[in-house]
Motif scaffolding. Structure first.
Motif, short mmCIF file in Angstrom:
data_model
loop_
_atom_site.label_atom_id
_atom_site.label_comp_id
_atom_site.label_asym_id
_atom_site.label_seq_id
_atom_site.Cartn_x
_atom_site.Cartn_y
_atom_site.Cartn_z
N THR A 398 28.20 -66.26 135.38
CA THR A 398 28.49 -65.40 134.23
C THR A 398 29.77 -65.87 133.56
O THR A 398 30.61 -66.52 134.17
CB THR A 398 28.63 -63.94 134.66
OG1 THR A 398 29.67 -63.84 135.65
CG2 THR A 398 27.33 -63.40 135.25
N ALA A 399 29.91 -65.51 132.31
CA ALA A 399 31.11 -65.85 131.54
C ALA A 399 31.38 -64.75 130.53
O ALA A 399 30.45 -64.15 129.98
CB ALA A 399 30.94 -67.19 130.83
N GLN A 400 32.65 -64.49 130.29
CA GLN A 400 33.02 -63.49 129.30
C GLN A 400 32.85 -64.04 127.89
O GLN A 400 33.03 -65.24 127.65
CB GLN A 400 34.48 -63.06 129.50
CG GLN A 400 34.71 -62.23 130.75
CD GLN A 400 36.14 -61.74 130.85
OE1 GLN A 400 37.01 -62.26 130.15
NE2 GLN A 400 36.37 -60.74 131.67
N THR A 401 32.50 -63.14 126.96
CA THR A 401 32.39 -63.52 125.55
C THR A 401 33.23 -62.58 124.73
O THR A 401 33.24 -61.36 124.96
CB THR A 401 30.93 -63.45 125.09
OG1 THR A 401 30.43 -62.14 125.30
CG2 THR A 401 30.07 -64.46 125.83
N ALA A 402 33.93 -63.13 123.75
CA ALA A 402 34.78 -62.28 122.90
C ALA A 402 33.95 -61.48 121.91
O ALA A 402 34.15 -60.27 121.72
CB ALA A 402 35.80 -63.16 122.16
N MET A 403 33.00 -62.12 121.24
CA MET A 403 32.12 -61.45 120.28
C MET A 403 30.69 -61.88 120.57
O MET A 403 30.40 -63.05 120.73
CB MET A 403 32.50 -61.86 118.85
CG MET A 403 33.93 -61.46 118.43
SD MET A 403 34.13 -59.67 118.30
CE MET A 403 33.14 -59.35 116.83
N ALA A 404 29.78 -60.89 120.69
CA ALA A 404 28.37 -61.19 120.96
C ALA A 404 27.51 -60.18 120.25
O ALA A 404 27.91 -59.03 120.03
CB ALA A 404 28.10 -61.15 122.46
N PRO A 405 26.28 -60.58 119.81
CA PRO A 405 25.37 -59.61 119.18
C PRO A 405 25.08 -58.45 120.12
O PRO A 405 25.02 -58.62 121.33
CB PRO A 405 24.12 -60.45 118.90
CG PRO A 405 24.61 -61.87 118.87
CD PRO A 405 25.74 -61.93 119.85
N VAL A 406 24.90 -57.28 119.52
CA VAL A 406 24.66 -56.09 120.32
C VAL A 406 23.40 -56.22 121.17
O VAL A 406 23.38 -55.78 122.34
CB VAL A 406 24.57 -54.85 119.39
CG1 VAL A 406 24.19 -53.61 120.22
CG2 VAL A 406 25.84 -54.63 118.63
N GLN A 407 22.36 -56.87 120.61
CA GLN A 407 21.12 -56.99 121.37
C GLN A 407 21.27 -57.88 122.59
O GLN A 407 20.45 -57.83 123.51
CB GLN A 407 19.98 -57.54 120.47
CG GLN A 407 20.24 -58.92 119.91
CD GLN A 407 20.93 -58.86 118.55
OE1 GLN A 407 21.55 -57.84 118.23
NE2 GLN A 407 20.84 -59.93 117.76
N ASP A 408 22.33 -58.70 122.61
CA ASP A 408 22.53 -59.56 123.76
C ASP A 408 23.35 -58.88 124.87
O ASP A 408 23.53 -59.47 125.93
CB ASP A 408 23.26 -60.85 123.34
CG ASP A 408 22.39 -61.73 122.46
OD1 ASP A 408 21.15 -61.51 122.48
OD2 ASP A 408 22.94 -62.60 121.78
#
Length: 410
Positions: A398-408
Protein backbone atom coordinates in the motif's frame (compact mmCIF):
# COMPACT_ATOMS: atom_id res chain seq x y z
CA UNK A 1 59.74 -34.32 34.42
CA UNK A 2 61.22 -30.92 33.61
CA UNK A 3 60.97 -27.86 35.85
CA UNK A 4 58.42 -26.24 33.56
CA UNK A 5 56.28 -29.39 33.45
CA UNK A 6 56.33 -29.56 37.28
CA UNK A 7 55.29 -25.91 37.38
CA UNK A 8 52.46 -26.56 34.93
CA UNK A 9 51.10 -29.45 36.97
CA UNK A 10 50.58 -27.12 39.93
CA UNK A 11 48.70 -24.50 37.95
CA UNK A 12 44.99 -24.31 37.11
CA UNK A 13 44.04 -25.86 33.80
CA UNK A 14 43.12 -22.51 32.30
CA UNK A 15 46.72 -21.25 32.50
CA UNK A 16 48.63 -24.41 31.61
CA UNK A 17 48.55 -23.71 27.89
CA UNK A 18 51.00 -20.84 28.24
CA UNK A 19 53.47 -23.06 30.11
CA UNK A 20 53.19 -25.79 27.47
CA UNK A 21 53.86 -23.12 24.84
CA UNK A 22 57.22 -22.46 26.43
CA UNK A 23 58.07 -26.12 26.99
CA UNK A 24 56.94 -27.72 23.74
CA UNK A 25 56.89 -24.97 21.12
CA UNK A 26 60.58 -24.58 20.25
CA UNK A 27 60.10 -21.12 18.77
CA UNK A 28 59.26 -19.78 22.25
CA UNK A 29 61.79 -19.19 25.01
CA UNK A 30 61.64 -18.34 28.67
CA UNK A 31 62.06 -14.68 27.75
CA UNK A 32 58.92 -14.55 25.61
CA UNK A 33 56.47 -12.31 27.37
CA UNK A 34 53.43 -13.22 25.26
CA UNK A 35 53.30 -16.75 26.66
CA UNK A 36 54.10 -15.92 30.27
CA UNK A 37 51.76 -12.90 30.36
CA UNK A 38 48.84 -15.35 30.27
CA UNK A 39 50.11 -16.75 33.57
CA UNK A 40 50.99 -13.67 35.56
CA UNK A 41 49.60 -10.77 33.53
CA UNK A 42 51.47 -7.66 32.50
CA UNK A 43 52.91 -5.17 34.93
CA UNK A 44 51.76 -1.56 34.78
CA UNK A 45 53.71 1.50 35.84
CA UNK A 46 51.31 1.81 38.80
CA UNK A 47 52.75 -1.40 40.23
CA UNK A 48 49.62 -3.49 39.56
CA UNK A 49 49.65 -6.61 37.41
CA UNK A 50 46.80 -6.72 34.93
CA UNK A 51 45.21 -10.06 34.09
CA UNK A 52 41.79 -10.97 32.76
CA UNK A 53 40.50 -11.65 36.27
CA UNK A 54 41.89 -8.44 37.76
CA UNK A 55 40.64 -6.30 34.86
CA UNK A 56 37.13 -7.76 35.21
CA UNK A 57 37.08 -6.46 38.80
CA UNK A 58 36.86 -2.94 37.38
CA UNK A 59 33.21 -1.98 36.98
CA UNK A 60 33.91 -0.11 33.72
CA UNK A 61 35.59 -3.14 32.12
CA UNK A 62 32.81 -5.46 33.31
CA UNK A 63 30.08 -3.11 32.02
CA UNK A 64 31.68 -2.53 28.59
CA UNK A 65 32.03 -6.27 27.99
CA UNK A 66 28.64 -7.16 29.43
CA UNK A 67 26.67 -4.52 27.55
CA UNK A 68 28.24 -5.29 24.17
CA UNK A 69 27.91 -9.07 24.60
CA UNK A 70 24.31 -8.87 25.80
CA UNK A 71 23.15 -6.52 23.03
CA UNK A 72 24.72 -8.54 20.21
CA UNK A 73 23.66 -11.94 21.55
CA UNK A 74 20.06 -10.73 21.89
CA UNK A 75 19.81 -9.84 18.18
CA UNK A 76 17.93 -12.41 16.07
CA UNK A 77 20.04 -14.32 13.56
CA UNK A 78 18.86 -16.09 10.44
CA UNK A 79 20.36 -18.17 7.64
CA UNK A 80 19.24 -17.08 4.17
CA UNK A 81 19.68 -17.99 0.51
CA UNK A 82 19.48 -15.51 -2.36
CA UNK A 83 16.96 -16.17 -5.10
CA UNK A 84 17.42 -15.41 -8.77
CA UNK A 85 15.03 -12.42 -8.58
CA UNK A 86 17.09 -10.77 -5.82
CA UNK A 87 14.82 -11.78 -2.94
CA UNK A 88 15.90 -14.18 -0.24
CA UNK A 89 14.55 -17.32 1.35
CA UNK A 90 14.92 -18.28 5.00
CA UNK A 91 16.76 -21.60 5.44
CA UNK A 92 15.75 -23.98 8.23
CA UNK A 93 18.29 -26.80 8.12
CA UNK A 94 20.67 -28.33 10.67
CA UNK A 95 23.28 -25.62 10.14
CA UNK A 96 20.68 -22.92 10.84
CA UNK A 97 19.61 -24.77 13.97
CA UNK A 98 23.18 -24.84 15.29
CA UNK A 99 23.76 -21.12 14.63
CA UNK A 100 20.41 -19.78 15.78
CA UNK A 101 18.86 -22.24 18.26
CA UNK A 102 21.19 -24.83 19.82
CA UNK A 103 24.95 -24.53 19.14
CA UNK A 104 25.73 -27.44 21.48
CA UNK A 105 24.17 -29.72 24.06
CA UNK A 106 24.56 -27.23 26.90
CA UNK A 107 23.98 -23.71 25.56
CA UNK A 108 21.30 -21.69 23.86
CA UNK A 109 22.24 -19.52 20.91
CA UNK A 110 22.16 -16.40 23.08
CA UNK A 111 24.43 -17.93 25.72
CA UNK A 112 26.86 -19.12 23.04
CA UNK A 113 27.14 -15.80 21.20
CA UNK A 114 27.29 -13.88 24.48
CA UNK A 115 30.31 -15.92 25.50
CA UNK A 116 32.00 -15.54 22.12
CA UNK A 117 31.56 -11.77 22.10
CA UNK A 118 32.91 -11.57 25.65
CA UNK A 119 36.06 -13.43 24.56
CA UNK A 120 36.45 -11.16 21.53
CA UNK A 121 36.15 -8.08 23.74
CA UNK A 122 38.74 -9.30 26.25
CA UNK A 123 41.12 -11.46 24.24
CA UNK A 124 40.56 -10.15 20.71
CA UNK A 125 39.67 -13.69 19.55
CA UNK A 126 36.90 -16.23 20.01
CA UNK A 127 37.31 -19.95 19.37
CA UNK A 128 34.89 -22.87 19.12
CA UNK A 129 35.58 -26.51 18.40
CA UNK A 130 33.31 -27.67 15.61
CA UNK A 131 31.91 -31.15 15.16
CA UNK A 132 30.74 -32.25 11.72
CA UNK A 133 28.52 -35.15 10.76
CA UNK A 134 27.52 -36.48 7.36
CA UNK A 135 24.79 -33.83 7.30
CA UNK A 136 27.25 -31.00 7.98
CA UNK A 137 27.92 -28.91 11.08
CA UNK A 138 26.35 -30.46 14.17
CA UNK A 139 28.01 -28.80 17.17
CA UNK A 140 29.97 -25.69 18.21
CA UNK A 141 31.67 -25.87 21.62
CA UNK A 142 33.37 -22.76 23.01
CA UNK A 143 37.12 -23.01 23.56
CA UNK A 144 38.28 -20.50 26.19
CA UNK A 145 40.46 -17.97 24.42
CA UNK A 146 42.91 -17.71 27.32
CA UNK A 147 43.98 -21.35 26.85
CA UNK A 148 43.70 -21.52 23.05
CA UNK A 149 46.16 -20.07 20.57
CA UNK A 150 46.88 -20.48 16.84
CA UNK A 151 50.29 -21.38 15.47
CA UNK A 152 51.86 -22.46 12.19
CA UNK A 153 53.46 -25.87 11.88
CA UNK A 154 56.61 -26.62 9.90
CA UNK A 155 54.60 -26.74 6.66
CA UNK A 156 52.96 -23.38 7.34
CA UNK A 157 49.53 -24.90 8.08
CA UNK A 158 47.39 -23.10 10.63
CA UNK A 159 46.85 -25.18 13.76
CA UNK A 160 45.35 -24.51 17.18
CA UNK A 161 46.73 -25.49 20.56
CA UNK A 162 44.31 -25.76 23.49
CA UNK A 163 43.92 -27.54 26.83
CA UNK A 164 41.12 -30.03 27.44
CA UNK A 165 40.68 -31.49 30.94
CA UNK A 166 44.31 -30.79 31.81
CA UNK A 167 45.78 -32.21 28.61
CA UNK A 168 47.16 -30.25 25.71
CA UNK A 169 45.52 -30.85 22.34
CA UNK A 170 46.35 -29.66 18.84
CA UNK A 171 43.45 -29.14 16.43
CA UNK A 172 43.60 -28.50 12.67
CA UNK A 173 42.06 -25.30 11.33
CA UNK A 174 39.01 -27.11 9.93
CA UNK A 175 38.09 -28.20 13.48
CA UNK A 176 38.11 -24.67 14.92
CA UNK A 177 35.72 -21.80 14.26
CA UNK A 178 37.91 -18.75 14.92
CA UNK A 179 36.61 -15.18 14.80
CA UNK A 180 39.39 -12.58 14.92
CA UNK A 181 38.88 -9.14 16.39
CA UNK A 182 40.65 -5.94 15.40
CA UNK A 183 44.24 -6.56 14.34
CA UNK A 184 46.84 -6.17 11.62
CA UNK A 185 45.74 -9.13 9.51
CA UNK A 186 47.66 -11.91 11.25
CA UNK A 187 46.43 -15.15 12.75
CA UNK A 188 45.19 -13.42 15.92
CA UNK A 189 43.25 -10.33 16.89
CA UNK A 190 44.58 -7.87 19.46
CA UNK A 191 43.54 -7.87 23.10
CA UNK A 192 42.26 -4.60 24.58
CA UNK A 193 43.24 -5.75 28.08
CA UNK A 194 46.77 -6.63 27.00
CA UNK A 195 47.41 -3.34 25.20
CA UNK A 196 45.47 -1.24 27.72
CA UNK A 197 47.52 -2.50 30.65
CA UNK A 198 48.63 1.00 31.73
CA UNK A 199 45.09 2.39 31.76
CA UNK A 200 43.67 -0.58 33.64
CA UNK A 201 46.63 -0.81 35.98
CA UNK A 202 46.13 2.83 36.95
CA UNK A 203 42.42 2.20 37.48
CA UNK A 204 43.17 -0.83 39.68
CA UNK A 205 45.60 1.23 41.76
CA UNK A 206 43.04 4.02 42.15
CA UNK A 207 40.35 1.55 43.23
CA UNK A 208 42.70 -0.02 45.77
CA UNK A 209 43.68 3.40 47.12
CA UNK A 210 40.04 4.40 47.44
CA UNK A 211 39.24 1.15 49.25
CA UNK A 212 42.08 1.65 51.72
CA UNK A 213 41.05 5.26 52.20
CA UNK A 214 37.52 4.28 53.25
CA UNK A 215 38.83 1.28 55.17
CA UNK A 216 40.83 3.67 57.35
CA UNK A 217 37.77 5.78 58.06
CA UNK A 218 38.86 8.52 55.64
CA UNK A 219 41.77 9.32 57.99
CA UNK A 220 44.99 9.98 56.06
CA UNK A 221 48.38 9.04 57.52
CA UNK A 222 49.91 11.57 59.88
CA UNK A 223 52.31 12.07 62.76
CA UNK A 224 51.82 11.96 66.51
CA UNK A 225 54.24 14.44 68.07
CA UNK A 226 55.28 14.34 71.73
CA UNK A 227 57.69 16.43 73.79
CA UNK A 228 58.97 13.40 75.68
CA UNK A 229 60.63 10.09 74.90
CA UNK A 230 58.27 7.13 75.13
CA UNK A 231 59.05 3.83 76.79
CA UNK A 232 58.57 0.60 74.75
CA UNK A 233 55.39 -0.33 76.61
CA UNK A 234 54.01 3.17 76.00
CA UNK A 235 54.60 2.79 72.29
CA UNK A 236 52.58 -0.43 72.31
CA UNK A 237 49.74 1.32 74.16
CA UNK A 238 49.72 4.18 71.63
CA UNK A 239 49.64 1.73 68.72
CA UNK A 240 46.69 -0.15 70.26
CA UNK A 241 44.86 3.12 70.84
CA UNK A 242 45.28 4.16 67.21
CA UNK A 243 44.02 0.81 65.97
CA UNK A 244 40.83 1.33 67.95
CA UNK A 245 40.16 4.44 65.86
CA UNK A 246 40.92 2.94 62.45
CA UNK A 247 38.37 1.50 60.03
CA UNK A 248 35.17 2.84 58.55
CA UNK A 249 33.15 1.82 61.62
CA UNK A 250 35.23 4.25 63.72
CA UNK A 251 34.70 7.23 61.42
CA UNK A 252 33.85 10.52 63.18
CA UNK A 253 34.80 9.23 66.63
CA UNK A 254 36.68 11.73 68.75
CA UNK A 255 40.20 10.76 69.83
CA UNK A 256 41.67 12.16 73.02
CA UNK A 257 45.40 12.85 73.05
CA UNK A 258 47.19 13.24 76.38
CA UNK A 259 50.70 13.61 77.72
CA UNK A 260 51.54 16.40 75.32
CA UNK A 261 50.67 14.56 72.09
CA UNK A 262 49.75 16.51 68.95
CA UNK A 263 48.49 15.08 65.64
CA UNK A 264 49.88 16.47 62.39
CA UNK A 265 48.32 15.36 59.12
CA UNK A 266 50.82 14.59 56.39
CA UNK A 267 48.87 13.72 53.27
CA UNK A 268 46.37 15.71 51.24
CA UNK A 269 42.68 15.22 51.84
CA UNK A 270 40.62 13.28 49.25
CA UNK A 271 39.33 16.46 47.58
CA UNK A 272 42.84 17.90 47.15
CA UNK A 273 44.13 14.56 45.86
CA UNK A 274 41.29 14.57 43.28
CA UNK A 275 40.62 10.90 43.86
CA UNK A 276 37.13 11.08 42.37
CA UNK A 277 38.37 12.88 39.26
CA UNK A 278 41.04 10.24 38.71
CA UNK A 279 38.50 7.43 38.95
CA UNK A 280 36.09 9.27 36.64
CA UNK A 281 38.78 9.69 33.97
CA UNK A 282 39.72 5.99 34.28
CA UNK A 283 36.15 5.02 33.36
CA UNK A 284 36.19 7.16 30.23
CA UNK A 285 39.66 5.92 29.27
CA UNK A 286 38.62 2.27 29.65
CA UNK A 287 35.59 2.92 27.43
CA UNK A 288 37.95 4.09 24.67
CA UNK A 289 39.75 0.75 24.68
CA UNK A 290 36.50 -1.18 24.25
CA UNK A 291 34.82 1.25 21.84
CA UNK A 292 31.85 1.71 24.17
CA UNK A 293 30.37 5.17 24.83
CA UNK A 294 30.42 5.94 28.58
CA UNK A 295 26.68 6.66 28.50
CA UNK A 296 26.07 3.00 27.56
CA UNK A 297 27.54 1.80 30.88
CA UNK A 298 25.72 4.45 32.91
CA UNK A 299 28.50 7.04 33.07
CA UNK A 300 27.55 10.56 31.99
CA UNK A 301 30.14 13.24 31.33
CA UNK A 302 30.09 16.64 32.99
CA UNK A 303 26.91 18.50 32.04
CA UNK A 304 25.47 15.50 30.16
CA UNK A 305 22.13 13.97 31.04
CA UNK A 306 21.13 10.33 30.65
CA UNK A 307 18.19 11.18 28.36
CA UNK A 308 17.46 13.21 25.27
CA UNK A 309 18.13 13.34 21.56
CA UNK A 310 21.87 13.73 22.13
CA UNK A 311 22.03 10.41 23.92
CA UNK A 312 19.96 8.83 21.15
CA UNK A 313 22.50 9.95 18.56
CA UNK A 314 25.32 8.54 20.69
CA UNK A 315 23.54 5.19 20.81
CA UNK A 316 23.05 5.19 17.04
CA UNK A 317 26.74 5.96 16.55
CA UNK A 318 27.63 3.08 18.86
CA UNK A 319 25.46 0.72 16.83
CA UNK A 320 27.16 1.81 13.60
CA UNK A 321 30.79 2.11 14.71
CA UNK A 322 30.95 -0.28 17.65
CA UNK A 323 28.48 -3.13 17.18
CA UNK A 324 28.15 -3.40 13.41
CA UNK A 325 31.87 -4.16 12.80
CA UNK A 326 31.65 -7.02 15.31
CA UNK A 327 28.51 -8.34 13.62
CA UNK A 328 30.14 -8.17 10.20
CA UNK A 329 33.20 -10.07 11.48
CA UNK A 330 31.02 -12.92 12.74
CA UNK A 331 28.85 -13.02 9.62
CA UNK A 332 31.90 -13.02 7.33
CA UNK A 333 33.64 -15.79 9.25
CA UNK A 334 30.47 -17.94 9.24
CA UNK A 335 30.21 -17.55 5.48
CA UNK A 336 33.88 -18.39 4.95
CA UNK A 337 34.39 -21.23 7.42
CA UNK A 338 30.98 -22.79 8.13
CA UNK A 339 28.89 -22.40 4.96
CA UNK A 340 29.90 -25.17 2.49
CA UNK A 341 32.12 -23.84 -0.35
CA UNK A 342 29.57 -24.55 -3.06
CA UNK A 343 26.87 -22.53 -1.26
CA UNK A 344 28.80 -19.44 -0.16
CA UNK A 345 27.74 -17.31 -3.13
CA UNK A 346 24.03 -17.65 -2.34
CA UNK A 347 23.81 -18.68 1.31
CA UNK A 348 24.75 -16.53 4.29
CA UNK A 349 23.95 -15.86 7.96
CA UNK A 350 22.88 -12.44 9.15
CA UNK A 351 22.01 -10.73 12.41
CA UNK A 352 18.81 -8.71 12.28
CA UNK A 353 19.91 -5.17 13.11
CA UNK A 354 16.25 -4.16 13.37
CA UNK A 355 16.19 -6.02 16.66
CA UNK A 356 18.02 -3.06 18.18
CA UNK A 357 14.86 -1.00 17.65
CA UNK A 358 13.08 -3.23 20.16
CA UNK A 359 14.52 -0.93 22.81
CA UNK A 360 12.59 2.08 21.43
CA UNK A 361 8.91 1.43 20.64
CA UNK A 362 8.41 4.88 19.09
CA UNK A 363 11.37 4.45 16.75
CA UNK A 364 10.16 1.01 15.71
CA UNK A 365 6.59 2.27 15.10
CA UNK A 366 7.86 5.12 12.93
CA UNK A 367 10.15 2.73 11.05
CA UNK A 368 7.41 0.23 10.24
CA UNK A 369 4.89 2.96 9.37
CA UNK A 370 7.21 4.46 6.77
CA UNK A 371 7.90 1.09 5.20
CA UNK A 372 4.22 0.18 4.98
CA UNK A 373 2.97 3.59 3.83
CA UNK A 374 5.58 3.77 1.07
CA UNK A 375 4.86 0.33 -0.39
CA UNK A 376 8.11 -1.27 0.76
CA UNK A 377 6.53 -3.72 3.21
CA UNK A 378 3.03 -5.20 3.47
CA UNK A 379 0.98 -4.88 6.64
CA UNK A 380 1.30 -8.59 7.31
CA UNK A 381 5.09 -8.36 7.06
CA UNK A 382 4.98 -5.53 9.59
CA UNK A 383 2.74 -7.60 11.88
CA UNK A 384 5.24 -10.46 11.77
CA UNK A 385 7.95 -8.15 13.08
CA UNK A 386 5.69 -7.37 16.02
CA UNK A 387 5.00 -11.08 16.59
CA UNK A 388 1.32 -10.57 15.68
CA UNK A 389 -0.73 -13.07 13.62
CA UNK A 390 -1.30 -12.46 9.91
CA UNK A 391 -4.62 -11.00 8.77
CA UNK A 392 -6.58 -11.72 5.60
CA UNK A 393 -6.26 -9.04 2.94
CA UNK A 394 -3.11 -7.51 4.43
CA UNK A 395 -0.60 -8.95 1.97
CA UNK A 396 -0.85 -6.18 -0.64
CA UNK A 397 1.64 -3.36 -0.77
CA UNK A 398 0.00 0.00 0.00
CA UNK A 399 1.01 3.61 -0.47
CA UNK A 400 -0.41 6.92 0.68
CA UNK A 401 -1.87 9.33 -1.88
CA UNK A 402 -2.28 13.06 -1.42
CA UNK A 403 -5.19 13.48 -3.86
CA UNK A 404 -7.29 10.62 -5.28
CA UNK A 405 -10.73 10.31 -6.95
CA UNK A 406 -13.50 9.61 -4.49
CA UNK A 407 -14.48 6.41 -6.30
CA UNK A 408 -10.98 5.07 -5.72
CA UNK A 409 -11.27 5.44 -1.95
CA UNK A 410 -13.51 2.35 -1.67
Amino acid sequence: MSLIERLASALPARVRSAVYDVEKEKRLTLTDGSAWSQLFGKGAASGKRVTLDSAMQLSAVWACIRQTAMVISSLPMGVYEKRADGSRETISDRLAEVLTVSPNADQTAMEYWEGQIAWMMTNGNSYAERTDSRLGLSDLRILPANITSPFRNADGDLMYRTVDRGKQEVLPREKVFHVRGFGFGGDMGLSAISFGVQTMGTALAAEESAGKLFGNGMQISGLLKSNQVLKPEQRVQIREMLQAYSGSEAAWKVMMLEAGFDFEQLSLNPEDAQMLETRRFSIEDICRWFGTPPIVIGHAGDGQTMWGSGVEQIMIAWMNTGLNPLLRRIEGRIRKDIIPPGSRVKRYAEFNREGILQMDSKAKADFLTRLVSNGIMSRNEAREKLNLPRRDGADDLTAQTAMAPVQDLG
